[in-house]
Scaffold this motif. Structure first.
Motif, PDB file in Angstrom:
ATOM      1  N   VAL A  82      -7.968   2.337  -6.990  1.00 55.60           N
ATOM      2  CA  VAL A  82      -7.254   1.199  -7.572  1.00 55.60           C
ATOM      3  C   VAL A  82      -8.298   0.230  -8.118  1.00 55.60           C
ATOM      4  O   VAL A  82      -9.269  -0.092  -7.430  1.00 55.60           O
ATOM      5  N   PHE A  83      -8.090  -0.204  -9.357  1.00 53.61           N
ATOM      6  CA  PHE A  83      -9.090  -1.009 -10.064  1.00 53.61           C
ATOM      7  C   PHE A  83      -8.659  -2.472 -10.159  1.00 53.61           C
ATOM      8  O   PHE A  83      -7.480  -2.804 -10.029  1.00 53.61           O
ATOM      9  N   GLN A  84      -9.617  -3.300 -10.488  1.00 53.63           N
ATOM     10  CA  GLN A  84      -9.334  -4.723 -10.662  1.00 53.63           C
ATOM     11  C   GLN A  84      -8.266  -4.954 -11.748  1.00 53.63           C
ATOM     12  O   GLN A  84      -7.374  -5.764 -11.585  1.00 53.63           O
ATOM     13  N   HIS A  85      -8.385  -4.206 -12.841  1.00 54.55           N
ATOM     14  CA  HIS A  85      -7.492  -4.452 -13.985  1.00 54.55           C
ATOM     15  C   HIS A  85      -6.383  -3.414 -14.116  1.00 54.55           C
ATOM     16  O   HIS A  85      -5.969  -3.070 -15.224  1.00 54.55           O
ATOM     17  N   PHE A  86      -5.909  -2.903 -13.014  1.00 53.43           N
ATOM     18  CA  PHE A  86      -4.688  -2.087 -12.895  1.00 53.43           C
ATOM     19  C   PHE A  86      -4.725  -0.742 -13.626  1.00 53.43           C
ATOM     20  O   PHE A  86      -4.382   0.277 -13.055  1.00 53.43           O
ATOM     21  N   HIS A  87      -5.099  -0.773 -14.926  1.00 52.76           N
ATOM     22  CA  HIS A  87      -5.165   0.452 -15.727  1.00 52.76           C
ATOM     23  C   HIS A  87      -3.855   1.234 -15.744  1.00 52.76           C
ATOM     24  O   HIS A  87      -3.866   2.471 -15.704  1.00 52.76           O
ATOM     25  N   LEU A  88      -2.725   0.540 -15.802  1.00 54.83           N
ATOM     26  CA  LEU A  88      -1.455   1.249 -15.970  1.00 54.83           C
ATOM     27  C   LEU A  88      -1.344   1.730 -17.415  1.00 54.83           C
ATOM     28  O   LEU A  88      -1.957   1.161 -18.311  1.00 54.83           O
ATOM     29  N   PHE A  89      -0.547   2.785 -17.629  1.00 61.11           N
ATOM     30  CA  PHE A  89      -0.298   3.244 -19.002  1.00 61.11           C
ATOM     31  C   PHE A  89       0.761   2.318 -19.609  1.00 61.11           C
ATOM     32  O   PHE A  89       1.897   2.298 -19.133  1.00 61.11           O
ATOM     33  N   PRO A  90       0.396   1.558 -20.659  1.00 60.58           N
ATOM     34  CA  PRO A  90       1.318   0.528 -21.155  1.00 60.58           C
ATOM     35  C   PRO A  90       2.573   1.088 -21.822  1.00 60.58           C
ATOM     36  O   PRO A  90       3.602   0.428 -21.862  1.00 60.58           O
ATOM     37  N   VAL A 124       6.263  -0.312  -1.794  1.00 56.03           N
ATOM     38  CA  VAL A 124       5.528  -1.460  -2.337  1.00 56.03           C
ATOM     39  C   VAL A 124       6.482  -2.562  -2.800  1.00 56.03           C
ATOM     40  O   VAL A 124       6.090  -3.505  -3.483  1.00 56.03           O
ATOM     41  N   ASP A 125       7.761  -2.400  -2.415  1.00 57.19           N
ATOM     42  CA  ASP A 125       8.755  -3.449  -2.634  1.00 57.19           C
ATOM     43  C   ASP A 125       9.060  -3.685  -4.114  1.00 57.19           C
ATOM     44  O   ASP A 125       9.218  -4.824  -4.549  1.00 57.19           O
ATOM     45  N   LEU A 126       9.139  -2.614  -4.878  1.00 55.77           N
ATOM     46  CA  LEU A 126       9.421  -2.734  -6.307  1.00 55.77           C
ATOM     47  C   LEU A 126      10.490  -1.746  -6.767  1.00 55.77           C
ATOM     48  O   LEU A 126      10.475  -1.288  -7.914  1.00 55.77           O
ATOM     49  N   GLY A 139       1.012  -9.803 -12.473  1.00 57.31           N
ATOM     50  CA  GLY A 139      -0.208  -9.093 -12.066  1.00 57.31           C
ATOM     51  C   GLY A 139      -0.076  -8.461 -10.689  1.00 57.31           C
ATOM     52  O   GLY A 139      -0.507  -7.331 -10.463  1.00 57.31           O
ATOM     53  N   GLY A 140       0.549  -9.196  -9.775  1.00 55.23           N
ATOM     54  CA  GLY A 140       0.711  -8.667  -8.417  1.00 55.23           C
ATOM     55  C   GLY A 140       1.608  -7.432  -8.406  1.00 55.23           C
ATOM     56  O   GLY A 140       1.349  -6.471  -7.684  1.00 55.23           O
ATOM     57  N   GLN A 141       2.663  -7.481  -9.233  1.00 52.90           N
ATOM     58  CA  GLN A 141       3.552  -6.312  -9.326  1.00 52.90           C
ATOM     59  C   GLN A 141       2.825  -5.138  -9.973  1.00 52.90           C
ATOM     60  O   GLN A 141       2.943  -4.001  -9.515  1.00 52.90           O
ATOM     61  N   LYS A 142       2.043  -5.418 -11.022  1.00 56.02           N
ATOM     62  CA  LYS A 142       1.272  -4.337 -11.666  1.00 56.02           C
ATOM     63  C   LYS A 142       0.347  -3.669 -10.652  1.00 56.02           C
ATOM     64  O   LYS A 142       0.213  -2.444 -10.618  1.00 56.02           O
ATOM     65  N   GLN A 143      -0.310  -4.501  -9.860  1.00 55.67           N
ATOM     66  CA  GLN A 143      -1.259  -3.910  -8.911  1.00 55.67           C
ATOM     67  C   GLN A 143      -0.521  -3.095  -7.855  1.00 55.67           C
ATOM     68  O   GLN A 143      -1.012  -2.056  -7.420  1.00 55.67           O
ATOM     69  N   ARG A 144       0.668  -3.530  -7.442  1.00 52.09           N
ATOM     70  CA  ARG A 144       1.412  -2.729  -6.472  1.00 52.09           C
ATOM     71  C   ARG A 144       1.886  -1.413  -7.087  1.00 52.09           C
ATOM     72  O   ARG A 144       1.933  -0.391  -6.414  1.00 52.09           O
ATOM     73  N   VAL A 145       2.206  -1.435  -8.384  1.00 53.16           N
ATOM     74  CA  VAL A 145       2.534  -0.177  -9.067  1.00 53.16           C
ATOM     75  C   VAL A 145       1.294   0.729  -9.093  1.00 53.16           C
ATOM     76  O   VAL A 145       1.382   1.937  -8.842  1.00 53.16           O
ATOM     77  N   ALA A 146       0.140   0.132  -9.373  1.00 54.51           N
ATOM     78  CA  ALA A 146      -1.092   0.930  -9.416  1.00 54.51           C
ATOM     79  C   ALA A 146      -1.366   1.571  -8.048  1.00 54.51           C
ATOM     80  O   ALA A 146      -1.824   2.715  -7.968  1.00 54.51           O
ATOM     81  N   ILE A 147      -1.071   0.839  -6.992  1.00 52.12           N
ATOM     82  CA  ILE A 147      -1.253   1.393  -5.647  1.00 52.12           C
ATOM     83  C   ILE A 147      -0.261   2.546  -5.426  1.00 52.12           C
ATOM     84  O   ILE A 147      -0.638   3.624  -4.955  1.00 52.12           O
ATOM     85  N   PRO A 169      -3.905 -16.909  -7.898  1.00 53.20           N
ATOM     86  CA  PRO A 169      -4.006 -17.057  -6.436  1.00 53.20           C
ATOM     87  C   PRO A 169      -2.690 -16.816  -5.697  1.00 53.20           C
ATOM     88  O   PRO A 169      -2.697 -16.213  -4.622  1.00 53.20           O
ATOM     89  N   GLU A 170      -1.569 -17.229  -6.287  1.00 56.20           N
ATOM     90  CA  GLU A 170      -0.302 -17.091  -5.558  1.00 56.20           C
ATOM     91  C   GLU A 170       0.170 -15.639  -5.483  1.00 56.20           C
ATOM     92  O   GLU A 170       1.115 -15.325  -4.765  1.00 56.20           O
ATOM     93  N   LEU A 171      -0.487 -14.730  -6.219  1.00 63.52           N
ATOM     94  CA  LEU A 171      -0.069 -13.323  -6.221  1.00 63.52           C
ATOM     95  C   LEU A 171      -0.980 -12.434  -5.366  1.00 63.52           C
ATOM     96  O   LEU A 171      -0.720 -11.254  -5.183  1.00 63.52           O
ATOM     97  N   VAL A 172      -2.037 -13.030  -4.864  1.00 62.44           N
ATOM     98  CA  VAL A 172      -3.011 -12.248  -4.089  1.00 62.44           C
ATOM     99  C   VAL A 172      -2.385 -11.719  -2.803  1.00 62.44           C
ATOM    100  O   VAL A 172      -2.545 -10.552  -2.442  1.00 62.44           O
ATOM    101  N   GLY A 173      -1.619 -12.571  -2.132  1.00 62.33           N
ATOM    102  CA  GLY A 173      -1.080 -12.226  -0.813  1.00 62.33           C
ATOM    103  C   GLY A 173      -0.216 -10.989  -0.813  1.00 62.33           C
ATOM    104  O   GLY A 173      -0.318 -10.144   0.082  1.00 62.33           O
ATOM    105  N   GLU A 174       0.636 -10.836  -1.838  1.00 57.45           N
ATOM    106  CA  GLU A 174       1.560  -9.692  -1.851  1.00 57.45           C
ATOM    107  C   GLU A 174       0.793  -8.365  -1.954  1.00 57.45           C
ATOM    108  O   GLU A 174       1.193  -7.358  -1.372  1.00 57.45           O
ATOM    109  N   VAL A 175      -0.317  -8.384  -2.691  1.00 57.37           N
ATOM    110  CA  VAL A 175      -1.110  -7.154  -2.828  1.00 57.37           C
ATOM    111  C   VAL A 175      -1.881  -6.883  -1.530  1.00 57.37           C
ATOM    112  O   VAL A 175      -1.932  -5.746  -1.041  1.00 57.37           O
ATOM    113  N   LEU A 176      -2.441  -7.934  -0.952  1.00 60.63           N
ATOM    114  CA  LEU A 176      -3.156  -7.753   0.320  1.00 60.63           C
ATOM    115  C   LEU A 176      -2.201  -7.263   1.405  1.00 60.63           C
ATOM    116  O   LEU A 176      -2.569  -6.429   2.240  1.00 60.63           O
ATOM    117  N   ASN A 177      -0.950  -7.758   1.380  1.00 61.17           N
ATOM    118  CA  ASN A 177       0.028  -7.285   2.369  1.00 61.17           C
ATOM    119  C   ASN A 177       0.307  -5.803   2.229  1.00 61.17           C
ATOM    120  O   ASN A 177       0.380  -5.079   3.227  1.00 61.17           O
TER     121      ASN A 177
END
Ligand code: ADP
Ligand code: MG
Length: 240
Positions: A82-90, A124-126, A139-147, A169-177
């Motif tokens: 999993v990368f910093q910038h998600f790398h989802l297929f747009p 991942v709650d999506l 961004g937080g949702q994208k990262q959870r999709v990437a996971i 900052p407000e989206l960091v927690g959901e990904v860490l969870n």
């Protein structure tokens, strides 16, 4: 799960990884920390063969990885990233993103892949985002999709490279969870992060890198309460 011995990597004249030795055991959660430019991403990328090592040994689940193509594809199925910038297929929906590799690489049936993808989305709650395109997600949702997408390959090991650094900052927690839940399920994880609170809470071991070397490796408790190396002490007093 991972054994690295005397790993070296240079980019031209720049010697980025210097005699790196690392062992990662089953259900380890290892946080890899250190200043920017210390070689953390390069180390992670070598583990997944996104970068080719110069020399040294990398063994994944007891098997030495030669760099031949079959070998590398095999590793990529065992080791999710999993990368910093998600790398989802747009141009693909969330569901299509998740089933792409299982159907194309692992050749599992589309109906099975969809069923598994829906379970992962629940995890991942999506669940409700299966049919939307990535540009409609936070961004937080994208990262959870990437996971979820990485988990769809059923990896034995997950590598995370600063998964929350690009998030508000407000989206960091959901990904860490989400990551914390994975850790609690026993997933073997190597995580590059600047989130010291998370590292302290979730990791069982911390590796501190400085200028291409591991200068300190300790249990989380030991690392935060009794750091040995002067550079680690300076880093900790600046960041915590
Ligand atoms: P970190 O993730 O700890 O910030 P990196 O592993 O990204 O560090 O980078 C370590 C060093 O290697 C940096 O000096 C960086 O500029 C350099 N580097 C990383 N990738 C490349 C590359 N593809 N080509 C040339 N230099 C690179
Ligand atoms: Mg990096």
């Amino acid at each position: 799960m991972i054994r690295v011995e005397k790993l070296n990597k240079s980019f031209g004249d720049l010697h980025v990884l210097k005699d790196i030795d690392v062992n990662v055991y089953e259900s380890d959660v290892v946080c890899l920390i250190g200043a920017s430019g210390s070689g953390k991403s390069t180390l992670l990328r070598c583990l997944n063969f996104l970068e080719k090592k110069d020399n040294g040994t990398i063994m994944i689940e007891g098997e030495e990885i030669s760099g031949s193509k079959n070998n590398v594809n095999e590793v990529r199925q065992k080791v999710g990233m999993v990368f910093q910038h998600f790398h989802l297929f747009p141009h693909m929906t969330v569901l299509e993103n998740i089933i792409e590799a299982p159907t194309k690489v692992k050749k599992i049936s589309k109906s099975q892949a969809i069923q598994e993808a829906r379970e992962l989305l629940r995890k991942v709650d999506l669940e409700d985002k299966a049919d939307v395109y990535p540009n409609k997600l936070s961004g937080g949702q994208k990262q959870r999709v990437a996971i979820a997408r990485a988990l769809a390959m059923k990896p034995d090991i997950m590598l995370f490279d600063e998964p929350t650094s690009a998030l508000d900052p407000e989206l960091v927690g959901e990904v860490l969870n989400t990551m914390k839940e994975l850790a609690e399920e026993g997933m073997t994880m190597v995580i590059v992060t600047h989130e010291m609170g998370f590292a302290r809470e979730v990791a069982n071991r911390i590796i501190y890198m400085h200028q291409g070397r591991i200068v300190e490796e300790a249990s989380t408790q030991e690392f935060f309460t009794n750091p040995k190396d002067e550079r680690t002490k300076a880093f900790l007093s600046a960041t915590t």
